[in-house]
Motif scaffolding. Structure first.
Motif, PDB file in Angstrom:
ATOM      1  N   SER A 160       0.863  -1.229   0.176  1.00  0.00           N
ATOM      2  CA  SER A 160      -0.691   0.200   0.014  1.00  0.00           C
ATOM      3  C   SER A 160       0.701   1.461  -0.279  1.00  0.00           C
ATOM      4  O   SER A 160      -0.359   2.297  -0.144  1.00  0.00           O
ATOM      5  N   ALA A 218      -4.497   4.138  -4.453  1.00  0.00           N
ATOM      6  CA  ALA A 218      -4.018   3.227  -4.341  1.00  0.00           C
ATOM      7  C   ALA A 218      -4.959   1.811  -5.334  1.00  0.00           C
ATOM      8  O   ALA A 218      -4.614   1.499  -6.017  1.00  0.00           O
ATOM      9  N   ALA A 252      -8.251  -0.979  -1.696  1.00  0.00           N
ATOM     10  CA  ALA A 252      -8.530  -0.048  -1.021  1.00  0.00           C
ATOM     11  C   ALA A 252      -9.714  -0.396   0.091  1.00  0.00           C
ATOM     12  O   ALA A 252     -10.366  -0.262  -0.953  1.00  0.00           O
ATOM     13  N   PHE A 268      -6.546  -1.896   4.186  1.00  0.00           N
ATOM     14  CA  PHE A 268      -5.744  -2.674   2.655  1.00  0.00           C
ATOM     15  C   PHE A 268      -5.396  -3.687   3.053  1.00  0.00           C
ATOM     16  O   PHE A 268      -4.715  -4.245   3.773  1.00  0.00           O
TER      17      PHE A 268
END
Length: 417
Positions: free
Chosen positions: A50, A158, A165, A190
């Motif tokens: 992440s 992300a 996410a 995440f």
């Protein structure tokens, strides 16, 4: 054939030795310390695909200035007349922009996902009992509207980059932490992140390498190198000369000093961090980052490790107790029911994380040398990126080129400016 010498006995150096040994090569690892306690043993142990935004990013400048005035803040630069520090700060400022972030994302994403897979492969081969890898994701917890805005933007970034996410409410977070009240506004989850026990990983790597015939030499001070044209023939130490066929430099925050011996510039500063372990009562289950405080929390059953701060400082061995207090006070702010007692000073871990000014590691061949490569500058992601870095360096040694984009990690990116 002479051995490959790895300078640096941290987790990056050991994984480099691990993959070199798998290729059937003779390897010697040398380290200036005792190879017992270092940045590889006291960190949060997080594996974080992440983390696609480098440390040098737009928000760090404004936040960093305000943090400079608090003795308990997450970020601090010790003011001093130091040309290397001034140069580093200028480069950090130049890279703290949106364009640099966008350019860095595919590189950080690629190497992080590769490293995560190598960890899963490592567990499949060696078992998980020792390193306690917990593939349960990471929570980014926030308490404020500003924190919510920042983390939601990161979650969207992300997702746009192909990562998973999830934005969670306080109630959602309560389901992940059933034993605790979590005093937050919300969080981002995440699911593809993980964490492990860094100290146990380090011990397992050392034991395995020694069993495979890799020589580990601690308390070795390097004073120079012996050259033959564009090749390094030997590493010169206070205890004598070590011949080598190839040289891999994985010396953490001291890698810049080795680069200087080799005649090129590698901007690097040590960012001191602190951590401590407490009894995990009531039990926390989910690894988390307390975003406003910049504190990490990693549970390992009966123990939980809290860590944080980035202190750009020359005082390697000193514990700044005010910064530890900042970490400690964040515990009750986020987990009001957690039974926390301030740790004894001798139980507080400290370590210097190697920070490049653009927030990206240095991985690849050293400029001007045919048989030297570097793997350093991972900042707070040394454990997360160690397997990938080690594998890339081992592949580089035998001329194997993978599909991973690497040019952003070029070792000579400042040497050629």
């Amino acid at each position: 054939m002479k051995p490959t010498v790895v300078i640096g006995g941290g987790v990056v150096g050991l994984f480099t030795a691990y993959f070199l040994q798998q290729q059937g090569e003779e390897v010697i690892v040398v380290d200036k310390g005792d190879m017992e306690e270092n940045c590889s043993t006291g960190n949060a142990g997080m594996i974080v695909p992440s983390h696609i935004v480098p440390l040098a990013s737009p928000g760090m400048i404004s936040k960093g200035v305000s943090w400079m005035f608090s003795s308990k803040s997450p970020f601090y630069i010790q003011p001093r007349l130091d040309r290397r520090l001034i140069d580093w700060c200028l480069q950090f400022y130049r890279h703290s922009n949106a364009k640099h972030v966008q350019q860095s994302i595919p590189y950080l994403k690629g190497i992080s996902l590769y490293s995560k897979q190598l960890y899963l492969d490592f567990v499949a081969e060696h078992g998980n009992e020792a390193i306690k890898l917990q593939d349960r994701g990471l929570l980014m917890l926030y308490k404020t509207k500003e924190g919510e805005k920042d983390e939601a933007a990161l979650a969207n970034l992300a997702r746009e980059s192909g990562l998973n996410a999830e934005i969670l409410s306080k109630e959602d977070i309560g389901k992940l932490e059933p034993n605790q009240e979590v005093d937050v506004r919300g969080g981002v989850y995440f699911p593809d992140d993980a964490h492990l026990s860094p100290r146990d990983l380090y011990r397992l790597l050392k034991t395995h390498l020694q069993e495979q015939g890799v020589m580990l030499k601690s308390n070795v001070t390097i004073t120079g190198v012996e050259k033959n044209g564009r090749k390094i023939k030997a590493v010169i130490t206070e205890g004598g000369k070590i011949d080598c066929d190839h040289l891999m430099v994985c010396a953490g925050s001291w890698s810049g000093e080795v680069a200087k011996m080799l005649g090129f510039r590698l901007p690097m500063m040590g960012g001191k961090g602190y951590s401590f372990e407490l009894p995990n009562t009531p039990e926390l289950k989910q690894a988390s980052i307390l975003t406003e405080a910049r504190v990490s929390q990693s549970p390992y059953g009966g123990k939980v490790r809290f860590g944080g701060t980035m202190e750009i400082s020359n005082h390697v061995d000193m514990v700044n107790i005010r910064r530890v207090q900042g970490i400690f006070e964040s515990i009750k702010a986020y987990y009001p029911e957690f039974k926390a007692e301030f740790p004894a000073q001798d139980s507080i871990w400290k370590g210097m994380r190697p920070c490049s000014p653009d927030g990206l590691p240095y991985i690849g061949k050293a400029p001007g040398w045919e048989n030297v490569a570097f793997g350093a500058g991972h900042s707070m992601m040394g454990v997360s990126l160690a397997p990938a870095t080690g594998k890339l360096l081992a592949d580089l040694k035998i001329g194997k080129l993978g599909e991973l984009k690497m040019d952003a990690f070029a070792v000579d990116r400042y040497a050629r400016k």
